[in-house]
Every structure is written in structure tokens, then in C-alpha cells.
Write a protein that holds these residues in place. Structure first.
Motif, short mmCIF file in Angstrom:
data_model
loop_
_atom_site.label_atom_id
_atom_site.label_comp_id
_atom_site.label_asym_id
_atom_site.label_seq_id
_atom_site.Cartn_x
_atom_site.Cartn_y
_atom_site.Cartn_z
N LYS A 34 -76.45 40.59 63.70
CA LYS A 34 -75.75 40.03 64.84
C LYS A 34 -76.65 39.90 66.06
CE LYS A 34 -71.02 41.47 63.78
NZ LYS A 34 -69.88 42.31 64.22
N THR A 35 -77.59 40.86 66.21
CA THR A 35 -78.41 40.88 67.42
C THR A 35 -79.69 40.07 67.28
OG1 THR A 35 -79.45 42.94 66.66
CG2 THR A 35 -77.55 43.13 68.14
N THR A 36 -79.99 39.59 66.08
CA THR A 36 -81.20 38.80 65.88
C THR A 36 -80.99 37.39 66.43
OG1 THR A 36 -81.77 40.03 63.89
CG2 THR A 36 -82.83 37.89 64.20
N THR A 37 -81.81 37.01 67.41
CA THR A 37 -81.69 35.68 68.02
C THR A 37 -83.06 35.01 68.03
OG1 THR A 37 -82.04 36.62 70.22
CG2 THR A 37 -79.76 36.33 69.50
N SER A 38 -83.04 33.71 67.95
CA SER A 38 -84.29 32.96 68.01
C SER A 38 -84.72 32.80 69.47
CB SER A 38 -84.09 31.57 67.38
OG SER A 38 -83.05 30.89 68.05
N PRO A 39 -86.02 32.66 69.72
CA PRO A 39 -86.50 32.50 71.10
C PRO A 39 -85.84 31.32 71.79
CG PRO A 39 -88.33 32.82 69.56
CD PRO A 39 -87.10 32.62 68.73
N LYS A 40 -85.50 31.51 73.05
CA LYS A 40 -84.83 30.46 73.80
C LYS A 40 -85.81 29.33 74.12
CE LYS A 40 -81.99 29.74 77.90
NZ LYS A 40 -81.43 30.37 79.13
N LYS A 41 -85.41 28.12 73.79
CA LYS A 41 -86.27 26.97 74.04
C LYS A 41 -86.21 26.58 75.51
CE LYS A 41 -85.92 24.91 69.43
NZ LYS A 41 -85.54 23.70 68.65
N PRO A 42 -87.34 26.13 76.06
CA PRO A 42 -87.33 25.67 77.46
C PRO A 42 -86.35 24.52 77.65
CG PRO A 42 -89.57 25.88 76.63
CD PRO A 42 -88.67 26.01 75.45
N HIS A 43 -85.75 24.46 78.82
CA HIS A 43 -84.84 23.37 79.15
C HIS A 43 -85.61 22.05 79.11
CE1 HIS A 43 -82.24 20.82 81.66
NE2 HIS A 43 -81.27 21.65 81.32
N PRO A 44 -84.97 20.96 78.65
CA PRO A 44 -85.67 19.67 78.56
C PRO A 44 -86.36 19.26 79.86
CG PRO A 44 -83.57 19.53 77.44
CD PRO A 44 -83.61 20.88 78.08
N THR A 45 -85.72 19.53 81.00
CA THR A 45 -86.34 19.18 82.28
C THR A 45 -87.64 19.95 82.48
OG1 THR A 45 -84.19 18.68 83.28
CG2 THR A 45 -86.02 19.12 84.78
N GLU A 46 -87.63 21.24 82.13
CA GLU A 46 -88.83 22.06 82.25
C GLU A 46 -89.93 21.55 81.32
OE1 GLU A 46 -87.75 26.06 81.43
OE2 GLU A 46 -86.39 26.24 83.13
N ARG A 47 -89.54 21.13 80.12
CA ARG A 47 -90.52 20.60 79.17
C ARG A 47 -91.18 19.33 79.71
NH1 ARG A 47 -86.67 20.15 74.27
NH2 ARG A 47 -88.26 18.70 73.50
N ILE A 48 -90.39 18.49 80.35
CA ILE A 48 -90.93 17.25 80.90
C ILE A 48 -91.91 17.56 82.03
CG2 ILE A 48 -90.36 15.13 82.15
CD1 ILE A 48 -87.62 15.22 80.68
N ILE A 49 -91.53 18.48 82.92
CA ILE A 49 -92.39 18.84 84.05
C ILE A 49 -93.69 19.47 83.55
CG2 ILE A 49 -92.61 20.36 86.06
CD1 ILE A 49 -89.61 19.92 86.55
N ASP A 50 -93.58 20.38 82.57
CA ASP A 50 -94.78 21.01 82.01
C ASP A 50 -95.70 19.98 81.35
OD1 ASP A 50 -93.99 23.50 82.85
OD2 ASP A 50 -93.15 24.11 80.93
N ALA A 51 -95.08 19.06 80.62
CA ALA A 51 -95.87 18.01 79.96
C ALA A 51 -96.56 17.13 81.00
CB ALA A 51 -94.96 17.15 79.08
N ALA A 52 -95.84 16.79 82.05
CA ALA A 52 -96.40 15.93 83.10
C ALA A 52 -97.56 16.63 83.80
CB ALA A 52 -95.32 15.56 84.11
N ARG A 53 -97.40 17.91 84.11
CA ARG A 53 -98.49 18.66 84.76
C ARG A 53 -99.74 18.64 83.89
NH1 ARG A 53 -98.12 23.64 84.93
NH2 ARG A 53 -99.22 24.17 86.86
#
Length: 211
Positions: free
Chosen positions: A12-31
Motif C-alpha cells: 500500500k505504501t509503495t509509490t512511484s516517484p512523482k513526475k514533474p508538472h508539465p509546466t515545470e518540464r517545459i521551463i526546465d527544457a527551455a532553460r
């Protein structure tokens, strides 16, 4: 057969890593791409590929490359910490807050990513003057404005005896803090650094503000 409770709880407690929000991914990619290739050379296709999303998804959050550049600009500017000073009513704490502001500013200006972003904005002066003006307003003008407010507060409290306007004193102070060292960083002298941040800040304050 019933499974042990521990095994059930572990699942129950096993969770996958949280993916960055799409907006954050765009900003990181742009940088990443802007810093590597320059703004003009980066296409929306390149941005979508770097962010690992479709162009439709990217356009659902930003209407143009210019909007993405503004988002990157805001992200970079928010990294500079501006200390609160309005409640300071003694000269010792005020002077220390001023020193902290200056030292933080020099560390910020030395960051290779910030230097690179300044260089990118200079290339926009001819290609996209509105964007370069926006950068100035959101970065430099905000810094000047805060510095003017700090100086006005010091004059009102009697910590700063100089009678010149806060605008003039802020202009002299900020340009002296940056000085030749930042100009050399801006023009590619990577080994140029502020040698003693605190001493540099204090010396300029003593000369210009007599503080």
C-alpha cells in the motif's frame, strides 16, 4: 491463505516517484536549450522533444516560445532572495541587512546560469527588443526599486546621512557593487570572481552611503 499484514502494508505504501508538472518540464527544457543554443536557435519542436511531450500539450500551457521565455525569466528572477527590512529600527541590524543583500546579490550574479541568461538577453536587444526590456523590468528594475526603498528607509530612520535621492544612491551603489568583475563575467572571462564579497560590499557602502 491470508497474507501477512506487513506485506499488505508494504504494497500500500509503495509509490512511484512523482513526475514533474508539465509546466515545470517545459521551463526546465527551455532553460537547458536556451542556455545551450541561444533563444533564436531553439524551435518549438526542440522544446517539445526536450520536455518529452507533444506540441499540443506544450501549447495548452504556453501559446508561444516568447511566453515560455517569460516563464524562464520569472523562474530565474525568483531565485534572488530579498531580505525584509521594513521592521528594522536600529542601525546595527539595518547595516547587516544591507550587507546581506549585497552579498546575496554578488553570489547571484556569479552564478554561471545567471551570467548566461544575462548574455542571452543581450542577444535579444536587436532580435526581440520587447523581450529584453521585459527582462530589464523584471530583473534589474525590481532590484533597483528594492534598493531605493532600503535607502529611503535608512534615510528616514537617520541611519544614512547622505541627502541625495534614493534613486541616485541606488544607481551608484549597484553599479559599484557589480563593477568591472561582473562586466568581465558577462563578456566571457570565466575566471573572474568577486574575491571578498563582504569586504567589497562594505567598502562600497562606506564610500557611497557613509554607512
Amino acid at each position: 491463505m491470508r497474507r501477512p499484514m506487513k506485506e499488505i502494508n508494504d504494497k500500500k505504501t509503495t509509490t512511484s516517484p512523482k513526475k514533474p508538472h508539465p509546466t515545470e518540464r517545459i521551463i526546465d527544457a527551455a532553460r537547458t536549450l536556451f542556455f545551450k543554443y541561444g533563444v533564436a536557435a531553439v524551435s518549438t519542436d526542440m522544446l517539445a522533444k526536450e520536455a518529452n511531450m507533444s506540441k499540443a500539450t506544450m501549447y495548452s500551457r504556453f501559446k508561444s516560445k516568447e511566453e515560455i521565455l517569460v516563464a524562464v525569466l520569472d523562474h530565474e528572477c525568483k531565485q534572488f532572495f530579498i531580505p525584509a527590512f521594513e521592521a528594522i529600527d536600529n542601525e546595527k541590524d539595518y547595516r547587516q541587512a544591507f550587507i546581506n543583500f549585497g552579498v546575496n546579490l554578488l553570489h547571484f550574479l556569479e552564478d554561471p546560469k545567471i551570467v548566461r541568461f544575462d548574455q542571452l538577453m543581450l542577444t535579444q536587444v536587436l532580435e526581440n527588443p520587447d523581450m529584453s526590456k521585459l527582462f530589464y523590468k523584471r530583473a534589474y528594475e525590481v532590484t533597483y526599486s528594492h534598493l531605493e526603498d532600503m535607502i529611503a528607509h535608512g534615510q528616514k530612520k537617520g541611519f544614512i546621512k547622505r541627502k541625495e535621492t534614493p534613486e541616485l544612491l541606488a544607481d551608484l551603489l549597484l553599479n559599484s557593487w557589480e563593477g568591472k568583475t561582473y562586466q568581465k563575467l558577462l563578456y566571457g572571462f570565466k575566471t573572474s570572481k568577486f574575491k571578498d564579497h563582504k569586504k567589497h560590499i562594505q567598502t562600497v557602502m562606506a564610500i557611497i552611503l557613509e554607512l
